[in-house]
Design a protein around this motif. Sequence first.
Motif, PDB file in Angstrom:
ATOM      1  N   LEU A 187      -6.799 -23.604   3.174  1.00 26.95           N
ATOM      2  CA  LEU A 187      -5.758 -24.372   3.856  1.00 26.95           C
ATOM      3  C   LEU A 187      -5.736 -25.819   3.361  1.00 26.95           C
ATOM      4  CD1 LEU A 187      -3.646 -24.771   6.070  1.00 26.95           C
ATOM      5  CD2 LEU A 187      -5.505 -25.065   7.713  1.00 26.95           C
ATOM      6  N   VAL A 188      -6.911 -26.424   3.278  1.00 23.19           N
ATOM      7  CA  VAL A 188      -7.005 -27.825   2.837  1.00 23.19           C
ATOM      8  C   VAL A 188      -6.515 -27.970   1.395  1.00 23.19           C
ATOM      9  CG1 VAL A 188      -8.594 -29.716   2.331  1.00 23.19           C
ATOM     10  CG2 VAL A 188      -8.846 -28.406   4.445  1.00 23.19           C
ATOM     11  N   ASP A 189      -6.918 -27.064   0.535  1.00 28.00           N
ATOM     12  CA  ASP A 189      -6.502 -27.141  -0.875  1.00 28.00           C
ATOM     13  C   ASP A 189      -4.998 -26.964  -1.019  1.00 28.00           C
ATOM     14  OD1 ASP A 189      -9.037 -27.656  -1.855  1.00 28.00           O
ATOM     15  OD2 ASP A 189      -9.515 -25.544  -2.179  1.00 28.00           O
ATOM     16  N   HIS A 190      -4.420 -26.078  -0.231  1.00 29.60           N
ATOM     17  CA  HIS A 190      -2.974 -25.875  -0.310  1.00 29.60           C
ATOM     18  C   HIS A 190      -2.225 -27.138   0.108  1.00 29.60           C
ATOM     19  CE1 HIS A 190       0.923 -23.881  -0.113  1.00 29.60           C
ATOM     20  NE2 HIS A 190       1.112 -24.545   1.019  1.00 29.60           N
ATOM     21  N   LEU A 191      -2.760 -27.851   1.092  1.00 27.03           N
ATOM     22  CA  LEU A 191      -2.118 -29.076   1.565  1.00 27.03           C
ATOM     23  C   LEU A 191      -2.345 -30.253   0.623  1.00 27.03           C
ATOM     24  CD1 LEU A 191      -3.019 -28.864   5.370  1.00 27.03           C
ATOM     25  CD2 LEU A 191      -0.799 -28.361   4.299  1.00 27.03           C
ATOM     26  N   GLY A 192      -3.123 -30.029  -0.420  1.00 23.22           N
ATOM     27  CA  GLY A 192      -3.404 -31.109  -1.350  1.00 23.22           C
ATOM     28  C   GLY A 192      -4.479 -32.053  -0.858  1.00 23.22           C
ATOM     29  N   GLY A 193      -5.321 -31.567   0.060  1.00 18.93           N
ATOM     30  CA  GLY A 193      -6.397 -32.385   0.603  1.00 18.93           C
ATOM     31  C   GLY A 193      -6.048 -32.976   1.952  1.00 18.93           C
ATOM     32  N   VAL A 194      -7.068 -33.396   2.690  1.00 20.57           N
ATOM     33  CA  VAL A 194      -6.899 -34.015   4.004  1.00 20.57           C
ATOM     34  C   VAL A 194      -7.649 -35.343   4.007  1.00 20.57           C
ATOM     35  CG1 VAL A 194      -7.395 -33.828   6.470  1.00 20.57           C
ATOM     36  CG2 VAL A 194      -6.608 -31.823   5.202  1.00 20.57           C
ATOM     37  N   GLU A 195      -6.964 -36.391   4.395  1.00 15.13           N
ATOM     38  CA  GLU A 195      -7.578 -37.722   4.404  1.00 15.13           C
ATOM     39  C   GLU A 195      -8.388 -37.931   5.678  1.00 15.13           C
ATOM     40  OE1 GLU A 195      -5.540 -41.792   5.022  1.00 15.13           O
ATOM     41  OE2 GLU A 195      -5.556 -41.495   2.840  1.00 15.13           O
ATOM     42  N   VAL A 196      -9.654 -38.311   5.528  1.00 17.19           N
ATOM     43  CA  VAL A 196     -10.567 -38.500   6.648  1.00 17.19           C
ATOM     44  C   VAL A 196     -11.365 -39.782   6.446  1.00 17.19           C
ATOM     45  CG1 VAL A 196     -12.561 -37.555   7.874  1.00 17.19           C
ATOM     46  CG2 VAL A 196     -10.760 -36.026   7.099  1.00 17.19           C
ATOM     47  N   ASP A 197     -11.649 -40.453   7.549  1.00 18.79           N
ATOM     48  CA  ASP A 197     -12.512 -41.629   7.501  1.00 18.79           C
ATOM     49  C   ASP A 197     -13.954 -41.164   7.696  1.00 18.79           C
ATOM     50  OD1 ASP A 197     -13.743 -44.046   7.585  1.00 18.79           O
ATOM     51  OD2 ASP A 197     -12.788 -44.754   9.437  1.00 18.79           O
ATOM     52  N   VAL A 198     -14.724 -41.142   6.640  1.00 23.45           N
ATOM     53  CA  VAL A 198     -16.133 -40.737   6.704  1.00 23.45           C
ATOM     54  C   VAL A 198     -16.926 -41.952   7.191  1.00 23.45           C
ATOM     55  CG1 VAL A 198     -18.099 -39.824   5.414  1.00 23.45           C
ATOM     56  CG2 VAL A 198     -15.761 -39.115   4.809  1.00 23.45           C
ATOM     57  N   THR A 199     -17.340 -41.924   8.448  1.00 19.79           N
ATOM     58  CA  THR A 199     -17.975 -43.106   9.049  1.00 19.79           C
ATOM     59  C   THR A 199     -19.399 -43.336   8.558  1.00 19.79           C
ATOM     60  OG1 THR A 199     -18.658 -41.764  10.947  1.00 19.79           O
ATOM     61  CG2 THR A 199     -16.551 -42.922  11.111  1.00 19.79           C
ATOM     62  N   GLN A 200     -20.080 -42.284   8.128  1.00 21.84           N
ATOM     63  CA  GLN A 200     -21.421 -42.425   7.566  1.00 21.84           C
ATOM     64  C   GLN A 200     -21.619 -41.361   6.502  1.00 21.84           C
ATOM     65  OE1 GLN A 200     -24.593 -41.340  10.454  1.00 21.84           O
ATOM     66  NE2 GLN A 200     -22.939 -40.908  11.896  1.00 21.84           N
TER      67      GLN A 200
END
Length: 498
Positions: free
Chosen positions: A241-254
């Motif tokens: 699913l994530v690859d089809h959407l072209g990736g998902v932007e996330v704030d990696v806090t650590q």
Amino acid sequence: MARHKKGFTAAQSKLTSHRMRSAMLGTHVPRRIRPASARMNADAVGFSSTRKKKRAARGVVDTLLPSTATRETSSDYSRRVGRRDIAQELQRKARIRRIVAAVIAVAVVAVVAGGVGLATFFGSVDGKMGLGDSDAKAALTAPKEGAWYALLAADLGAATATQEQEGPDALVLARVDASSRVVTLVSIPANLQVTLKDGKVHPLREAAAQGDAALVSAVAGFAGVDIAHYAKADAAGIASLVDHLGGVEVDVTQEVDDPAAGDTYLAPGVQTLDGNAAVTFLRARNFANGIDDQAQNQRAFLASLAARMLEDGGALAFALQLDAVGGSFSTDVPAVDALKLAGALGGIDAASVQGALVPGYESTRDGATRYVASSDAWAGMMELVDAGQPPVVDEDAYAQVDRGSFKLEVRNGAGITGGAAQVGEILAADGFNVAGTGNADSSEFPETLVVYDGEEHKEQAEEVVRALGTGRAIVGAGYYEYETDVLVIIGKDWKPVA
């Protein structure tokens, strides 16, 4: 020299002029100043009777209809012309009716073809993302007006086969209020201790072994809400699913560096995760705050994923997207309803999605780690969730006791066969350190008592009462003999679990 119209002879031109002058009867009424000898040009007109001739000479004209070569009467001429006009009008209307009928027929064919096409399309999408042979619908309740709840379950797997556990690894109870565009996500630990249909306490994930309906029912009972929809996915589906959407932007806090989660390293900061990185991000839990940080990461990812799918690209774009990713997850929600929900929540910002983890703590015993909910704090949180408010509670305001930090003994004072053993099992599953079970000196205790000596054990005894849901904490004062920190005596007010 006078010019004649092309195609006319001189004789024809003279005759036509004479006829025109003779036909101008209405303009030749005699004038008083006219000489008596002057004659009207009507004299040159041939009349059928002397009376008509005299009337014409006086300027009385009945009609100016021209004479016809067929000697057709005026009434016959009018009827003929009228019939011709009527026939032409009928023919014109018939042509219009034929054209309109053809247009309508084409439109009907187009609509029917389009309807069949849409039905086939949505049927195909429903087939891809349907629950198949899952029994989840047996535990779902039709959504009410306004907000409704959905359970989202993910089987994330593990980096190695030896770390695999049966059942889902991540559970989220989502409250959706489409009218006010408010979404609340409550993370529920998979190892949360709950009582299942067999009357025994188990980690929540084990409910899935009895079917999706058992899992839905367990969460609904724990949260005290009706669940309207259910969706589930596994690691492979999430990655796809994530690859089809072209990736998902996330704030990696650590930073994420957990070998048990995967071989992907994620540095802190906002970044776009591909499928493999997303799965690692969801699995990782070797953080300073353990499950709290993991649950926060999972909620952040889910909010970003939802926002990515609900980007305002129009109904057609979302429908085509569902068709492409439908096999990545399973749900009871039909594609048409998903399209309506996307229309209501389209363009929602991930930052506006609110959430929290079930308040409680982890307790490890015999090598197994269990999550124990703080009942009072959990009840307070759900009040906020139901009201659409941010689910933030001050857990310090609620008394919390580490249930595994003290020992207790359970004795049967009600004469209920196997009562002490059952209560001991329930308390142990709830994280208490049960040192032993047995019978009390008497089987006539009217109420359940939780005995303690020393102020340092007061909160521990009250925690046992909260866990049992019955009984009273009292100071032993030397009347009871026991070697543990707390003594539980079952009274007749306690009802065995069926």
